[in-house]
Design a protein around this motif. Structure first.
Motif, PDB file in Angstrom:
ATOM      1  N   GLU A 181      15.690 -43.015  21.869  1.00 44.05           N
ATOM      2  CA  GLU A 181      15.701 -42.020  20.788  1.00 44.05           C
ATOM      3  C   GLU A 181      17.123 -41.773  20.282  1.00 44.05           C
ATOM      4  OE1 GLU A 181      15.230 -41.638  23.941  1.00 44.05           O
ATOM      5  OE2 GLU A 181      15.943 -39.713  24.728  1.00 44.05           O
ATOM      6  N   THR A 206       7.943 -40.845  26.893  1.00 49.23           N
ATOM      7  CA  THR A 206       8.142 -41.769  28.030  1.00 49.23           C
ATOM      8  C   THR A 206       7.356 -41.273  29.242  1.00 49.23           C
ATOM      9  OG1 THR A 206      10.403 -41.910  27.197  1.00 49.23           O
ATOM     10  CG2 THR A 206       9.938 -43.119  29.200  1.00 49.23           C
ATOM     11  N   GLU A 231      29.450 -42.233  36.640  1.00 53.52           N
ATOM     12  CA  GLU A 231      29.673 -43.415  35.806  1.00 53.52           C
ATOM     13  C   GLU A 231      30.347 -42.913  34.523  1.00 53.52           C
ATOM     14  OE1 GLU A 231      26.037 -45.272  34.522  1.00 53.52           O
ATOM     15  OE2 GLU A 231      27.084 -46.992  33.679  1.00 53.52           O
ATOM     16  N   ALA A 288      14.037 -48.934  27.076  1.00 55.02           N
ATOM     17  CA  ALA A 288      15.430 -49.354  26.845  1.00 55.02           C
ATOM     18  C   ALA A 288      16.370 -48.166  26.642  1.00 55.02           C
ATOM     19  CB  ALA A 288      15.491 -50.260  25.632  1.00 55.02           C
ATOM     20  N   PRO A 289      17.656 -48.380  26.924  1.00 55.85           N
ATOM     21  CA  PRO A 289      18.677 -47.360  26.653  1.00 55.85           C
ATOM     22  C   PRO A 289      19.272 -47.568  25.260  1.00 55.85           C
ATOM     23  CG  PRO A 289      19.674 -49.119  27.883  1.00 55.85           C
ATOM     24  CD  PRO A 289      18.268 -49.564  27.559  1.00 55.85           C
ATOM     25  N   TRP A 290      20.311 -46.814  24.950  1.00 50.30           N
ATOM     26  CA  TRP A 290      20.872 -46.865  23.603  1.00 50.30           C
ATOM     27  C   TRP A 290      22.113 -47.747  23.495  1.00 50.30           C
ATOM     28  CZ3 TRP A 290      25.796 -45.373  24.311  1.00 50.30           C
ATOM     29  CH2 TRP A 290      26.071 -44.475  25.338  1.00 50.30           C
ATOM     30  N   ASN A 291      22.682 -48.195  24.610  1.00 50.72           N
ATOM     31  CA  ASN A 291      24.027 -48.793  24.477  1.00 50.72           C
ATOM     32  C   ASN A 291      24.028 -50.192  23.870  1.00 50.72           C
ATOM     33  OD1 ASN A 291      22.919 -49.666  26.936  1.00 50.72           O
ATOM     34  ND2 ASN A 291      24.931 -50.030  27.810  1.00 50.72           N
ATOM     35  N   THR A 315      15.531 -50.186  31.703  1.00 42.98           N
ATOM     36  CA  THR A 315      16.993 -50.267  31.682  1.00 42.98           C
ATOM     37  C   THR A 315      17.513 -48.883  31.329  1.00 42.98           C
ATOM     38  OG1 THR A 315      16.809 -52.512  30.821  1.00 42.98           O
ATOM     39  CG2 THR A 315      18.985 -51.527  30.782  1.00 42.98           C
ATOM     40  N   GLY A 316      18.398 -48.348  32.148  1.00 43.55           N
ATOM     41  CA  GLY A 316      18.941 -47.022  31.869  1.00 43.55           C
ATOM     42  C   GLY A 316      19.712 -46.496  33.060  1.00 43.55           C
ATOM     43  N   SER A 317      19.808 -45.181  33.131  1.00 48.57           N
ATOM     44  CA  SER A 317      20.653 -44.575  34.165  1.00 48.57           C
ATOM     45  C   SER A 317      19.945 -44.554  35.525  1.00 48.57           C
ATOM     46  CB  SER A 317      21.004 -43.145  33.751  1.00 48.57           C
ATOM     47  OG  SER A 317      19.804 -42.404  33.614  1.00 48.57           O
ATOM     48  N   LYS A 338       9.449 -49.061  24.479  1.00 47.30           N
ATOM     49  CA  LYS A 338       9.941 -47.701  24.227  1.00 47.30           C
ATOM     50  C   LYS A 338      11.450 -47.771  24.043  1.00 47.30           C
ATOM     51  CE  LYS A 338      11.430 -44.150  25.246  1.00 47.30           C
ATOM     52  NZ  LYS A 338      12.599 -43.618  24.549  1.00 47.30           N
ATOM     53  N   GLU A 391      16.966 -51.892  35.810  1.00 45.62           N
ATOM     54  CA  GLU A 391      18.327 -52.333  35.466  1.00 45.62           C
ATOM     55  C   GLU A 391      19.133 -51.068  35.250  1.00 45.62           C
ATOM     56  OE1 GLU A 391      19.439 -55.322  35.563  1.00 45.62           O
ATOM     57  OE2 GLU A 391      17.754 -56.667  35.280  1.00 45.62           O
ATOM     58  N   LEU A 392      19.899 -50.658  36.251  1.00 46.15           N
ATOM     59  CA  LEU A 392      20.531 -49.327  36.220  1.00 46.15           C
ATOM     60  C   LEU A 392      22.048 -49.414  36.028  1.00 46.15           C
ATOM     61  CD1 LEU A 392      18.411 -47.841  39.145  1.00 46.15           C
ATOM     62  CD2 LEU A 392      17.851 -47.921  36.704  1.00 46.15           C
ATOM     63  N   GLY A 393      22.703 -48.293  36.255  1.00 47.75           N
ATOM     64  CA  GLY A 393      24.139 -48.239  35.986  1.00 47.75           C
ATOM     65  C   GLY A 393      24.939 -47.996  37.246  1.00 47.75           C
ATOM     66  N   CYS A 442      27.014 -51.345  30.575  1.00 49.58           N
ATOM     67  CA  CYS A 442      26.652 -51.077  31.981  1.00 49.58           C
ATOM     68  C   CYS A 442      27.544 -51.816  32.954  1.00 49.58           C
ATOM     69  CB  CYS A 442      25.195 -51.435  32.230  1.00 49.58           C
ATOM     70  SG  CYS A 442      24.804 -53.139  31.799  1.00 49.58           S
TER      71      CYS A 442
HETATM   72  P1  NAD Z   1      18.803 -43.010  30.157  1.00 48.00           P
HETATM   73  O1  NAD Z   1      18.384 -43.302  31.549  1.00 48.00           O
HETATM   74  O2  NAD Z   1      19.169 -41.629  29.791  1.00 48.00           O
HETATM   75  O3  NAD Z   1      17.639 -43.429  29.133  1.00 48.00           O
HETATM   76  C1  NAD Z   1      16.984 -44.677  29.181  1.00 48.00           C
HETATM   77  C2  NAD Z   1      15.567 -44.539  28.638  1.00 48.00           C
HETATM   78  O4  NAD Z   1      14.849 -43.628  29.458  1.00 48.00           O
HETATM   79  C3  NAD Z   1      15.495 -44.019  27.206  1.00 48.00           C
HETATM   80  O5  NAD Z   1      14.550 -44.784  26.501  1.00 48.00           O
HETATM   81  C4  NAD Z   1      15.042 -42.577  27.366  1.00 48.00           C
HETATM   82  O6  NAD Z   1      14.206 -42.147  26.319  1.00 48.00           O
HETATM   83  C5  NAD Z   1      14.267 -42.588  28.669  1.00 48.00           C
HETATM   84  N1  NAD Z   1      14.413 -41.334  29.427  1.00 48.00           N
HETATM   85  C6  NAD Z   1      15.514 -40.539  29.491  1.00 48.00           C
HETATM   86  N2  NAD Z   1      15.284 -39.480  30.314  1.00 48.00           N
HETATM   87  C7  NAD Z   1      14.023 -39.612  30.773  1.00 48.00           C
HETATM   88  C8  NAD Z   1      13.196 -38.837  31.644  1.00 48.00           C
HETATM   89  N3  NAD Z   1      13.636 -37.717  32.204  1.00 48.00           N
HETATM   90  N4  NAD Z   1      11.935 -39.267  31.891  1.00 48.00           N
HETATM   91  C9  NAD Z   1      11.480 -40.416  31.337  1.00 48.00           C
HETATM   92  N5  NAD Z   1      12.216 -41.165  30.481  1.00 48.00           N
HETATM   93  C10 NAD Z   1      13.466 -40.792  30.203  1.00 48.00           C
HETATM   94  O7  NAD Z   1      19.989 -44.042  29.857  1.00 48.00           O
HETATM   95  P2  NAD Z   1      20.887 -44.138  28.561  1.00 48.00           P
HETATM   96  O8  NAD Z   1      21.788 -42.949  28.531  1.00 48.00           O
HETATM   97  O9  NAD Z   1      20.051 -44.440  27.374  1.00 48.00           O
HETATM   98  O10 NAD Z   1      21.735 -45.467  28.890  1.00 48.00           O
HETATM   99  C11 NAD Z   1      22.893 -45.465  29.642  1.00 48.00           C
HETATM  100  C12 NAD Z   1      22.636 -45.885  31.077  1.00 48.00           C
HETATM  101  O11 NAD Z   1      21.962 -47.135  31.115  1.00 48.00           O
HETATM  102  C13 NAD Z   1      23.928 -46.094  31.858  1.00 48.00           C
HETATM  103  O12 NAD Z   1      23.776 -45.575  33.143  1.00 48.00           O
HETATM  104  C14 NAD Z   1      24.057 -47.618  31.914  1.00 48.00           C
HETATM  105  O13 NAD Z   1      24.831 -48.094  32.985  1.00 48.00           O
HETATM  106  C15 NAD Z   1      22.639 -48.028  32.009  1.00 48.00           C
HETATM  107  N6  NAD Z   1      22.450 -49.407  31.555  1.00 48.00           N
HETATM  108  C16 NAD Z   1      22.145 -50.372  32.461  1.00 48.00           C
HETATM  109  C17 NAD Z   1      22.027 -51.689  32.045  1.00 48.00           C
HETATM  110  C18 NAD Z   1      21.703 -52.797  33.010  1.00 48.00           C
HETATM  111  O14 NAD Z   1      21.393 -53.886  32.549  1.00 48.00           O
HETATM  112  N7  NAD Z   1      21.777 -52.582  34.301  1.00 48.00           N
HETATM  113  C19 NAD Z   1      22.192 -52.006  30.696  1.00 48.00           C
HETATM  114  C20 NAD Z   1      22.495 -50.979  29.815  1.00 48.00           C
HETATM  115  C21 NAD Z   1      22.622 -49.677  30.242  1.00 48.00           C
END
Ligand code: NAD
Length: 469
Positions: A142, A174, A343, A113-116, A188-190, A139, A211-213, A245
């Motif tokens: 952080e 991770t 973004e 999961a992400p932090w938002n 879910t993340g970037s 996971k 689930e990306l951004g 997101c």
């Molecule tokens: P992020 O991708 O930096 O981190 C997400 C997760 O991945 C965290 O748990 C982090 O510990 C892990 N991570 C980070 N870098 C990594 C690496 N190099 N290798 C392995 N794992 C790694 O995203 P974020 O900054 O926490 O969240 C913001 C992003 O998430 C934005 O782009 C947003 O649009 C997206 N988002 C998407 C949705 C959706 O439903 N589509 C929902 C919320 C957020």
């Protein structure tokens, strides 16, 4: 070196095989226990979200607690129906056989999961994962340590570690987790990290939901109600400090409604986020950016736009050390600015006047497919045109962000904005394998006609089938 999470994974693997055959009622029990814990610990959840993102209690109730409980309730109401085998017609060629689609649990799943929305984005996929009969390793991010710690406490209170466990940590943890042969990874993340996750998953051929951004556009055409659009966009963009997101990322607007839109948007920023006139940097209704690093990145983007001649329609003040940026609307921004490439994920919104809707469609189609596309218009022709001529994970006409909580619409992106869908039945399907089960009669098979030797009659039948079936 041995993987630090191997033994936890192995224990879940054994348990996941037992979960395959247990009654559906056991899955419902787990979901009910999770819901009970959440309802009994609302105060702790609010405290954690306030510590991490300075979210108000009501905001947390709506965007972190309700979003999870509604996912659980949906699964509790429909699980028997979702998990039931679905009979299919045999068609002409399989007459006499019985075919069904049997959803089966995938096995051991990893949810990152992400932090938002740190509680929601662990809790909601976990509900789908458990509904589908899987075990899960979670996971959390952080960057939201208070929520991450609370999620660990919740999971230890509610589940045996062979069913659900939490791994706290950042990139090294991770990366180690991603080496393990999970049956499914829900990330879910970037977009950039999504590529890393998919690359790692490929080594084990683990299935993925990403689930990306990305940059979600808004189009406001000349027929739109500018005041209505302004209220909805101000809410969708500046809630959670723009760290959503599916928040509208940038605006294409018709010159005819621009002035009205800007005046209304300015009014609604004050009405929605500073209703007691305490000042946006003091009010509890306006949350904060997650950390100083993220705030500094946004200030750089803002400064670059200003220095290259962007016009500030409203807002613009900031204090990165306090993780504060005022809700800001910019226009007249140079095409080469970072604000058009990245973004934004913060309370800054660029706006561009358009003259021809075809240019807007071209712009959207030449860039990565967005997670969400928003259109404000009264024109049936424009609604139809944009819906058909563009691609996006979801599209909303005359509103923003509200698609997220719809009980019967799939949620997710497309290509760069994501792979796979979540929520409700779609979340359940994502964590299930749709296994086909075909029952044949003993001593008979539909394939008999295709067994050699091929005589004239068989050749005639094959040609007949090619022509008519
Ligand atoms: P992020 O991708 O930096 O981190 C997400 C997760 O991945 C965290 O748990 C982090 O510990 C892990 N991570 C980070 N870098 C990594 C690496 N190099 N290798 C392995 N794992 C790694 O995203 P974020 O900054 O926490 O969240 C913001 C992003 O998430 C934005 O782009 C947003 O649009 C997206 N988002 C998407 C949705 C959706 O439903 N589509 C929902 C919320 C957020």
């Amino acid at each position: 070196m041995a993987n630090p999470f191997q033994s936890q994974f192995d224990k879940q693997k054994v348990r996941s095989l037992e979960l395959r055959t247990e009654p559906i009622e056991h899955r419902r029990k787990r979901l009910k226990s999770l819901k009970t814990w959440i309802l009994n610990n609302k105060g702790k959840i609010r405290e954690a979200l306030h510590a991490d993102l300075r979210k108000s209690a009501t905001d947390t109730d709506i965007s972190e607690i309700f979003t999870v409980t509604t996912e659980i309730n949906d699964a509790l109401s429909h699980l028997h129906q979702w998990a039931r085998p679905q009979r299919v017609s045999p068609g002409m060629t399989y007459l006499g056989t019985a075919g069904k689609i049997q959803p089966e649990p995938k096995g051991v799943c990893l949810i990152i999961a992400p932090w938002n929305f740190p509680f929601n984005l662990i809790g909601s996929p976990l509900a789908s994962c458990l509904a589908a009969g899987n075990t899960a390793m979670l996971k959390p991010s952080e960057n939201t340590p208070a929520t991450s710690k609370l999620i660990k406490e919740m999971v230890e209170d509610v589940f045996e570690p062979e069913v659900v466990t939490v791994i706290e940590g950042a990139i090294p943890e991770t990366t180690a987790l991603l080496e393990l042969p999970f049956d499914h990874i829900f990330f879910t993340g970037s977009t950039n990290v999504g590529k890393i996750v998919m690359g790692a998953a490929a080594k084990n051929l683990s299935s993925v939901t990403l689930e990306l951004g990305g940059k979600s556009p808004v189009i406001i055409d000349e027929t739109a109600n500018a005041d209505d659009a302004a209220k909805k966009i101000v809410w969708g963009r500046f809630t959670n400090n723009g760290q959503t997101c599916i928040a509208p990322d940038y605006i294409f607007i018709s010159e005819k409604v621009k002035d009205k839109f800007v005046a209304s948007a300015k009014k609604y920023v004050a009405e929605l986020f500073d209703s007691k006139s305490e000042g946006l940097s003091h009010t509890q209704d306006y949350s904060r950016l997650v950390n100083v690093k993220h705030a500094s990145r946004l200030v750089e983007i803002l400064d670059e736009a200003k220095n290259s001649g962007a016009h500030i329609e409203f807002g613009g003040t900031h204090n990165a050390n306090e993780k504060f940026i005022e809700p800001t609307l910019l226009s007249n921004i140079d095409e080469s600015n970072r604000i058009w490439q990245e973004e934004i994920f913060g309370p800054i919104m660029p706006m561009k006047i358009y003259r021809d809707i075809d240019q807007v469609i071209d712009h959207i189609n030449q860039n990565d497919k967005p997670l969400a596309l928003y259109l404000f218009s009264r024109s049936r022709k424009t609604k139809k045109r944009i819906t058909k001529a563009t691609s996006a994970g979801s599209m909303v006409i005359n509103d923003v962000v509200v698609q997220y909580a719809h009980p019967n619409l799939p949620f997710g992106g497309v290509n760069h904005s994501g792979i796979g869908k979540s929520h409700g039945k779609y979340g359940f399907m994502e964590f299930s394998n749709q296994k086909s089960v075909l029952s044949q009669r003993i001593g008979l098979t539909n394939a008999l006609l295709f067994y050699p030797p091929f005589n004239g009659f068989k050749k005639w039948v094959v040609n007949f089938m090619i022509k008519w079936f």
